[in-house]
Design an enzyme around this catalytic site. Structure first.
Site, PDB file in Angstrom:
ATOM      1  N   ASN A 161      81.594  34.435  29.214  1.00 15.83           N
ATOM      2  CA  ASN A 161      82.483  33.588  29.693  1.00 15.83           C
ATOM      3  C   ASN A 161      82.268  32.114  29.463  1.00 15.83           C
ATOM      4  OD1 ASN A 161      83.615  36.082  31.173  1.00 15.83           O
ATOM      5  ND2 ASN A 161      82.179  35.862  32.694  1.00 15.83           N
ATOM      6  N   HIS A 174      75.463  31.891  29.149  1.00 19.26           N
ATOM      7  CA  HIS A 174      74.768  33.197  29.529  1.00 19.26           C
ATOM      8  C   HIS A 174      75.438  34.098  28.744  1.00 19.26           C
ATOM      9  CE1 HIS A 174      76.986  32.536  33.117  1.00 19.26           C
ATOM     10  NE2 HIS A 174      77.096  33.586  33.172  1.00 19.26           N
TER      11      HIS A 174
END
Length: 190
Positions: A161, A174
């Site tokens: 995201n 991440h």
């Protein structure tokens, strides 16, 4: 590297090449930037290269050779606090570039779920430059390694995201790795 919970995994970068990485090709499109990740293990260490294409007309940080974040005085993210061992987490893998750990139990949506995080705190992909290519590539190879370590044999989903509109909640780049059940496409459909 430190690999938890698997005494048979190689624990040094001097280990023999992993055959399953020889021909792995992944294409990832995020935020209008296309990344082609080509992984090869012709040497004892896994090498990775990125081919980036963008519609930007101005020179990027990567092309200008700037390898540090400007005045990195930002507040440490929860992931940086995990890296520093200020916040507890179940660490699954760690080396000089990345760390992988289990997601919080209350946030799990699949039976197997973990994160892979670069140790350098990059808020989004737009902060990455050519100096970060090794860590970005390592994120993908570690995702594969940890998935195997966690007993994943029938596929997994990688999610990044990137930015507010994508639903990014932690300002530290991440990869979410989801596995352990069949998933639909597009995401969110059953």
């Amino acid at each position: 590297p430190v690999i938890a919970s698997n005494p048979h995994s190689p624990t040094s970068r001097q280990s023999a090449p992993r055959p399953h990485l020889r021909s792995l090709l992944a294409i990832l499109c995020v935020s209008g930037v296309s990344f082609l990740l080509a992984l090869s293990s012709h040497q004892s260490a896994v090498s990775s290269s990125f081919v980036m294409s963008s519609t930007a007309s101005e020179p990027s940080e990567a092309s200008m050779g700037q390898c540090s974040l400007p005045g990195d005085s930002r507040k440490p993210s929860i992931f940086t606090k995990i890296i520093r061992r200020e916040v507890p987490a179940k660490i699954l893998y760690e080396d000089e570039l990345v760390i992988s750990f289990l997601g919080l139990p209350q946030n799990r949506v699949t039976p197997v779920q973990f994160l892979v995080v670069p140790k350098k705190q990059l808020a989004t992909l737009e902060e990455a430059n050519s100096c970060d290519e090794a860590a970005l590539g390592r994120m993908f190879t570690v995702a594969s390694l940890v998935a195997k370590q966690q007993g994943v044999t029938n596929g997994y989903r990688l999610v990044i995201n990137n930015g507010n509109d994508a639903g990014q909640e932690v300002p530290h780049l991440h990869i979410h790795v989801f596995a352990g059940q069949p998933m639909s496409w597009p995401p969110g459909t059953d």
